[in-house]
Design an enzyme around this catalytic site. Structure first.
Site, PDB file in Angstrom:
ATOM      1  N   ASN A   1       3.424   8.405  14.755  1.00 38.31           N
ATOM      2  CA  ASN A   1       4.228   7.793  13.695  1.00 38.31           C
ATOM      3  C   ASN A   1       5.526   8.597  13.564  1.00 38.31           C
ATOM      4  O   ASN A   1       5.483   9.787  13.283  1.00 38.31           O
ATOM      5  CB  ASN A   1       3.404   7.868  12.403  1.00 38.31           C
ATOM      6  CG  ASN A   1       4.206   7.575  11.162  1.00 38.31           C
ATOM      7  OD1 ASN A   1       4.463   6.429  10.842  1.00 38.31           O
ATOM      8  ND2 ASN A   1       4.599   8.616  10.435  1.00 38.31           N
TER       9      ASN A   1
ATOM     10  N   ASN B   1       0.829  -1.206   0.000  1.00 43.71           N
ATOM     11  CA  ASN B   1       0.000   0.000   0.000  1.00 43.71           C
ATOM     12  C   ASN B   1       0.855   1.244   0.000  1.00 43.71           C
ATOM     13  O   ASN B   1       1.972   1.266   0.516  1.00 43.71           O
ATOM     14  CB  ASN B   1      -0.968   0.009   1.191  1.00 43.71           C
ATOM     15  CG  ASN B   1      -0.358   0.639   2.426  1.00 43.71           C
ATOM     16  OD1 ASN B   1      -0.406   1.854   2.607  1.00 43.71           O
ATOM     17  ND2 ASN B   1       0.256  -0.185   3.274  1.00 43.71           N
TER      18      ASN B   1
ATOM     19  N   ASN C   1       5.951  -2.502  11.127  1.00 40.37           N
ATOM     20  CA  ASN C   1       5.074  -1.786  10.199  1.00 40.37           C
ATOM     21  C   ASN C   1       5.198  -2.476   8.853  1.00 40.37           C
ATOM     22  O   ASN C   1       5.769  -3.562   8.770  1.00 40.37           O
ATOM     23  CB  ASN C   1       5.530  -0.324  10.098  1.00 40.37           C
ATOM     24  CG  ASN C   1       4.437   0.604   9.583  1.00 40.37           C
ATOM     25  OD1 ASN C   1       3.465   0.172   8.991  1.00 40.37           O
ATOM     26  ND2 ASN C   1       4.612   1.887   9.796  1.00 40.37           N
TER      27      ASN C   1
ATOM     28  N   SER D   1      13.059   7.489  12.420  1.00 40.38           N
ATOM     29  CA  SER D   1      14.184   7.398  13.343  1.00 40.38           C
ATOM     30  C   SER D   1      15.149   8.533  13.039  1.00 40.38           C
ATOM     31  O   SER D   1      15.100   9.149  11.988  1.00 40.38           O
ATOM     32  CB  SER D   1      14.882   6.070  13.193  1.00 40.38           C
ATOM     33  OG  SER D   1      15.795   6.159  12.123  1.00 40.38           O
ATOM     34  N   PRO D   2      16.011   8.808  13.998  1.00 40.39           N
ATOM     35  CA  PRO D   2      16.960   9.895  13.789  1.00 40.39           C
ATOM     36  C   PRO D   2      18.048   9.461  12.807  1.00 40.39           C
ATOM     37  O   PRO D   2      18.998   8.829  13.186  1.00 40.39           O
ATOM     38  CB  PRO D   2      17.552  10.127  15.177  1.00 40.39           C
ATOM     39  CG  PRO D   2      17.097   8.999  16.027  1.00 40.39           C
ATOM     40  CD  PRO D   2      16.166   8.139  15.269  1.00 40.39           C
TER      41      PRO D   2
ATOM     42  N   THR E   1      -2.899  -7.396   7.975  1.00 37.11           N
ATOM     43  CA  THR E   1      -3.042  -8.138   6.720  1.00 37.11           C
ATOM     44  C   THR E   1      -3.693  -9.503   6.934  1.00 37.11           C
ATOM     45  O   THR E   1      -4.486  -9.954   6.105  1.00 37.11           O
ATOM     46  CB  THR E   1      -1.671  -8.250   6.038  1.00 37.11           C
ATOM     47  OG1 THR E   1      -1.130  -6.925   5.925  1.00 37.11           O
ATOM     48  CG2 THR E   1      -1.783  -8.838   4.645  1.00 37.11           C
TER      49      THR E   1
HETATM   50  C1  FMN Z   1      -3.605  -0.724   3.630  1.00 37.85           C
HETATM   51  C2  FMN Z   1      -2.773  -0.444   4.839  1.00 37.85           C
HETATM   52  C3  FMN Z   1      -2.886   0.780   5.486  1.00 37.85           C
HETATM   53  C4  FMN Z   1      -2.099   1.055   6.605  1.00 37.85           C
HETATM   54  N1  FMN Z   1      -2.199   2.262   7.232  1.00 37.85           N
HETATM   55  C5  FMN Z   1      -1.410   2.531   8.300  1.00 37.85           C
HETATM   56  C6  FMN Z   1      -1.468   3.772   8.969  1.00 37.85           C
HETATM   57  O1  FMN Z   1      -2.273   4.640   8.662  1.00 37.85           O
HETATM   58  N2  FMN Z   1      -0.604   3.971   9.992  1.00 37.85           N
HETATM   59  C7  FMN Z   1       0.277   3.021  10.398  1.00 37.85           C
HETATM   60  O2  FMN Z   1       1.035   3.237  11.317  1.00 37.85           O
HETATM   61  N3  FMN Z   1       0.323   1.828   9.817  1.00 37.85           N
HETATM   62  C8  FMN Z   1      -0.490   1.562   8.774  1.00 37.85           C
HETATM   63  N4  FMN Z   1      -0.415   0.339   8.188  1.00 37.85           N
HETATM   64  C9  FMN Z   1       0.487  -0.668   8.740  1.00 37.85           C
HETATM   65  C10 FMN Z   1      -0.254  -1.662   9.625  1.00 37.85           C
HETATM   66  O3  FMN Z   1      -0.779  -1.018  10.757  1.00 37.85           O
HETATM   67  C11 FMN Z   1       0.695  -2.782  10.100  1.00 37.85           C
HETATM   68  O4  FMN Z   1       1.642  -2.236  10.982  1.00 37.85           O
HETATM   69  C12 FMN Z   1       1.411  -3.452   8.954  1.00 37.85           C
HETATM   70  O5  FMN Z   1       0.526  -3.744   7.914  1.00 37.85           O
HETATM   71  C13 FMN Z   1       2.124  -4.731   9.390  1.00 37.85           C
HETATM   72  O6  FMN Z   1       1.255  -5.635  10.005  1.00 37.85           O
HETATM   73  P1  FMN Z   1       0.571  -6.877   9.239  1.00 37.85           P
HETATM   74  O7  FMN Z   1       1.652  -7.736   8.711  1.00 37.85           O
HETATM   75  O8  FMN Z   1      -0.267  -7.542  10.277  1.00 37.85           O
HETATM   76  O9  FMN Z   1      -0.242  -6.291   8.152  1.00 37.85           O
HETATM   77  C14 FMN Z   1      -1.203   0.069   7.081  1.00 37.85           C
HETATM   78  C15 FMN Z   1      -1.116  -1.164   6.433  1.00 37.85           C
HETATM   79  C16 FMN Z   1      -1.877  -1.429   5.332  1.00 37.85           C
HETATM   80  C17 FMN Z   1      -1.745  -2.765   4.652  1.00 37.85           C
HETATM   81  C1  NAG Z   2       5.646   8.288   9.275  1.00 37.94           C
HETATM   82  O1  NAG Z   2       6.889   7.634   9.451  1.00 37.94           O
HETATM   83  C2  NAG Z   2       7.498   7.276   8.233  1.00 37.94           C
HETATM   84  C3  NAG Z   2       8.681   6.370   8.472  1.00 37.94           C
HETATM   85  O2  NAG Z   2       9.463   6.706   9.549  1.00 37.94           O
HETATM   86  C4  NAG Z   2       7.854   8.544   7.485  1.00 37.94           C
HETATM   87  O3  NAG Z   2       8.493   8.223   6.276  1.00 37.94           O
HETATM   88  C5  NAG Z   2       6.575   9.299   7.204  1.00 37.94           C
HETATM   89  O4  NAG Z   2       6.863  10.523   6.583  1.00 37.94           O
HETATM   90  C6  NAG Z   2       5.811   9.564   8.476  1.00 37.94           C
HETATM   91  N1  NAG Z   2       4.528  10.125   8.093  1.00 37.94           N
HETATM   92  C7  NAG Z   2       3.896  11.057   8.792  1.00 37.94           C
HETATM   93  C8  NAG Z   2       2.632  11.540   8.204  1.00 37.94           C
HETATM   94  O5  NAG Z   2       4.286  11.467   9.854  1.00 37.94           O
HETATM   95  C1  NAG Z   3       3.723   2.609   8.511  1.00 40.73           C
HETATM   96  O1  NAG Z   3       3.127   2.084   7.361  1.00 40.73           O
HETATM   97  C2  NAG Z   3       2.269   2.972   6.700  1.00 40.73           C
HETATM   98  C3  NAG Z   3       1.547   2.211   5.624  1.00 40.73           C
HETATM   99  O2  NAG Z   3       2.403   1.463   4.832  1.00 40.73           O
HETATM  100  C4  NAG Z   3       3.103   4.154   6.211  1.00 40.73           C
HETATM  101  O3  NAG Z   3       2.293   5.079   5.534  1.00 40.73           O
HETATM  102  C5  NAG Z   3       3.758   4.825   7.407  1.00 40.73           C
HETATM  103  O4  NAG Z   3       4.596   5.851   6.986  1.00 40.73           O
HETATM  104  C6  NAG Z   3       4.569   3.834   8.201  1.00 40.73           C
HETATM  105  N1  NAG Z   3       5.054   4.425   9.440  1.00 40.73           N
HETATM  106  C7  NAG Z   3       6.244   4.176   9.955  1.00 40.73           C
HETATM  107  C8  NAG Z   3       6.561   4.777  11.246  1.00 40.73           C
HETATM  108  O5  NAG Z   3       7.035   3.451   9.398  1.00 40.73           O
END
Ligand code: FMN
Ligand code: NAG
Ligand code: NAG
Ligand code: NAG
Length: 532
Positions: free
Chosen positions: A283, A187, A356, A286-287, A505
């Site tokens: 969300n 996604n 994630n 990392s640094p 998922t």
């Molecule tokens: C369609 C989709 C949308 C997601 N949207 C978010 C989101 O808004 N924020 C987030 O932190 N993670 C998002 N995730 C990540 C999920 O919360 C989860 O951490 C990730 O899919 C890994 O877990 P899984 O293997 O059980 O899917 C999204 C994942 C999917 C597939």
């Molecule tokens: C969320 O975290 C990801 C990965 O660390 C970063 O790439 C992304 O820009 C962040 N998104 C928001 C909306 O804070």
């Molecule tokens: C977690 O995953 C979502 C969906 O793939 C992504 O938009 C977001 O930036 C990720 N956040 C971090 C902290 O990696």
């Protein structure tokens, strides 16, 4: 029976306050039909038998279809949705709409038989006893449309969001792709969100409906009673033994480099959503700003998280939500992990959601499996990958975060922020006033290596000769997400030091019975372990 309690009964299965009442004109017609009593005994008996059979079939069908353990959800509903909606996102919207509609009629799928009542899967999180450690993960219910039905399918924790400061579209469609043979998804939603204000209104309505059904009325005062915990349930989940997390994010146009703007975004989100959450999830990246050493990057992240901690302290509610940061599995170097953990300790955030989606593309399973050309093409789509293949990485990360967090703060830098950065949690019994005295650092001999300094500081503070030295502080909480699909994996994740195993998922491919199934498998695993 008093009219009031009769009314409560009548609306028990109507979680939404009925806005449209049936017109009184319908009543006489119904009465007229009951007057037809000139039937032969035979017809009446036949009708009775048919009626009974029909009622039985319908009610058994109802019990079956609304039971999360029914395999219909996996074998019929999920493929049907996939067939009907070739686009993954459309299928998701349809699924949400169906659950929402069914819920408003009391026909939603639910876990029957209260399997959690035995208490065998309980975990303690932030001073609450969670009835079970399985959670749903962010992105499933971005707009907080179905948190209650998500609890009904058996989840101990539901994470809604991500919710951004202002409404935003996210990336152009299509932005969700299935790889069915792998039970995986890619996604690139790009944080589409209806915005904090609207989602907060939805959550407020949910609290008020809860208050109404609890006989407290529906006004601001009733809302306050519930939010202040006087209804005996956590103010977010509104269900004993469960917690609701809300994930917040900055708006897209806010540059990540503009720290003050990012802080403002998060603060706004907390102002709107904090009082309806048990846990606020942030969300973060990392640094790892190029050209800077990891340690130098800890400071901006700490500042950002501290601003969330400050905002949460101002939440207008008796108990404040806990705060967790969600970290990417792709930021997995030792430096990045220790940098994030350092910022967690320094800012006073309560825990980390480890895992994630990933930018990497794991090999198909089973090993050597050849993808169809179509699926191979899907793999080239940009975005975050999720699926069972990522589990081992999640497990590894959880162990590393557990260890790094349990080592406690390094305290190589001074961090005045942390002294007042504790969030107040219901029943949590936070450690207080346990920050190091900076003068201790000065007393150390200068010839020591950095790690020796760290160790001796710890020793002087906590008595590092005992292995559990860091536990004198509030232990940081870990939730895990990424590739968790069954009870055995959930157990492994908990054994590695997480308190909650979240799924996304697996639910998309396994349907609404997934949470019940995973918990059942966890119980089987526990039995096996006893047998060994
Ligand atoms: C369609 C989709 C949308 C997601 N949207 C978010 C989101 O808004 N924020 C987030 O932190 N993670 C998002 N995730 C990540 C999920 O919360 C989860 O951490 C990730 O899919 C890994 O877990 P899984 O293997 O059980 O899917 C999204 C994942 C999917 C597939
Ligand atoms: C969320 O975290 C990801 C990965 O660390 C970063 O790439 C992304 O820009 C962040 N998104 C928001 C909306 O804070
Ligand atoms: C977690 O995953 C979502 C969906 O793939 C992504 O938009 C977001 O930036 C990720 N956040 C971090 C902290 O990696
Ligand atoms: C982003 O959010 C802030 C609130 O923190 C708001 O003032 C700003 O206008 C938003 N940006 C856009 C482009 O809407």
């Amino acid at each position: 029976m008093s009219t009031a309690s009769a009314r409560m009964r009548a609306i028990r299965f109507r979680p939404t306050i009925p806005r449209v009442r049936p017109s009184p004109r319908l009543q006489p017609a119904r009465q007229a039909s009951t007057a037809t009593n000139a039937r032969s005994t035979a017809t009446r008996t036949k009708n009775f038998l048919y009626g009974t059979a029909l009622t039985l079939t319908l009610s058994l069908g109802y019990l079956y279809v609304t039971d999360t353990r029914a395999s219909i959800h996996e074998w019929l509903v999920v493929p049907a949705l996939r067939q009907l909606y070739p686009d993954g996102e459309d299928a998701h919207h349809a699924g949400t709409a169906i659950i929402k509609a069914l819920y408003s009629f009391g026909l939603h799928p639910r876990e029957r038989g209260s399997p959690d009542a035995a208490g065998d899967l309980e975990v303690e999180v932030f001073g609450h006893i969670l009835s079970n450690p399985i959670g749903t993960s962010a992105g499933l219910d971005k707009g907080a449309e179905i948190p209650t039905p998500m609890f009904e399918v058996g989840a101990g924790l539901v994470e809604v969001g991500a919710v951004t400061t202002v409404p935003q579209e996210g990336n152009p469609k299509p932005r969700v792709f299935r790889i069915p043979s792998q039970n995986a998804l890619i996604n690139r939603y790009g944080f589409n969100s209806e915005g904090a204000e609207l989602v907060a209104m939805r959550l407020r309505q949910r609290v008020r409906e809860f208050a109404y059904h609890a006989g407290l009325g529906m006004d601001e005062n009733a809302e306050r009673i519930v939010l202040d915990g006087e209804a005996g349930v956590p103010p977010g989940s509104l269900k004993a033994g469960r917690l609701m997390a809300v994930q917040i994010a900055k708006n897209k146009t806010t540059s990540e480099q503009d720290m003050e703007a990012v802080k403002r975004d998060y603060t706004k989100c907390v102002e709107y959503l904090g009082k309806y959450s048990d846990i606020i999830v942030v969300n973060v990246s990392s640094p790892n700003t190029p050209g800077l050493r990891a340690l130098q990057n800890v400071e901006p992240l700490t500042a950002l998280l501290s601003s969330v901690v400050q905002a949460v302290k101002k939440v207008d509610r008796k108990t404040k939500p806990a705060i967790m940061v969600k970290v990417s599995p792709d930021e997995d170097s030792d430096e990045q992990i220790s940098g994030i953990c350092e910022a967690v300790w320094e800012s006073g955030v309560d825990g980390v959601i480890v895992g994630n989606t990933t930018k990497k593309r794991p090999d198909p399973i089973p090993k050597g499996y050849l993808l169809t050309e179509r699926e191979a093409n899907v793999l080239t789509e940009q975005g975050g990958y999720s699926g069972p293949q990522t589990f081992e990485r999640t497990l590894n990360l959880v162990s590393r975060y557990r260890k790094t967090l349990d080592d406690g703060p390094k305290m190589v830098s001074e961090q005045p922020a942390s002294r007042e950065a504790k969030s107040e949690l219901p029943l949590a019994g936070h450690a207080t006033g346990d920050e190091p005295d900076p003068s201790i650092l000065e007393k150390l001999e200068p010839t020591k290596s950095a790690s020796e300094i760290v160790d001796s500081v710890k020793a002087s503070l906590f008595g590092a000769s005992t292995p559990s030295s860091a536990t004198t502080r509030q232990r940081k909480v870990i939730f895990a997400t990424g590739g968790i699909t069954n009870g055995k994996q959930a157990r492994e994740i908990l054994d590695a030091g997480a308190s909650v195993a979240q799924v996304y998922t697996a639910l998309i491919y396994g349907g609404v019975g997934t949470v019940s199934r995973i918990k059942e498998e966890m119980r089987e695993e526990a039995k096996k372990a006893v047998g060994r």
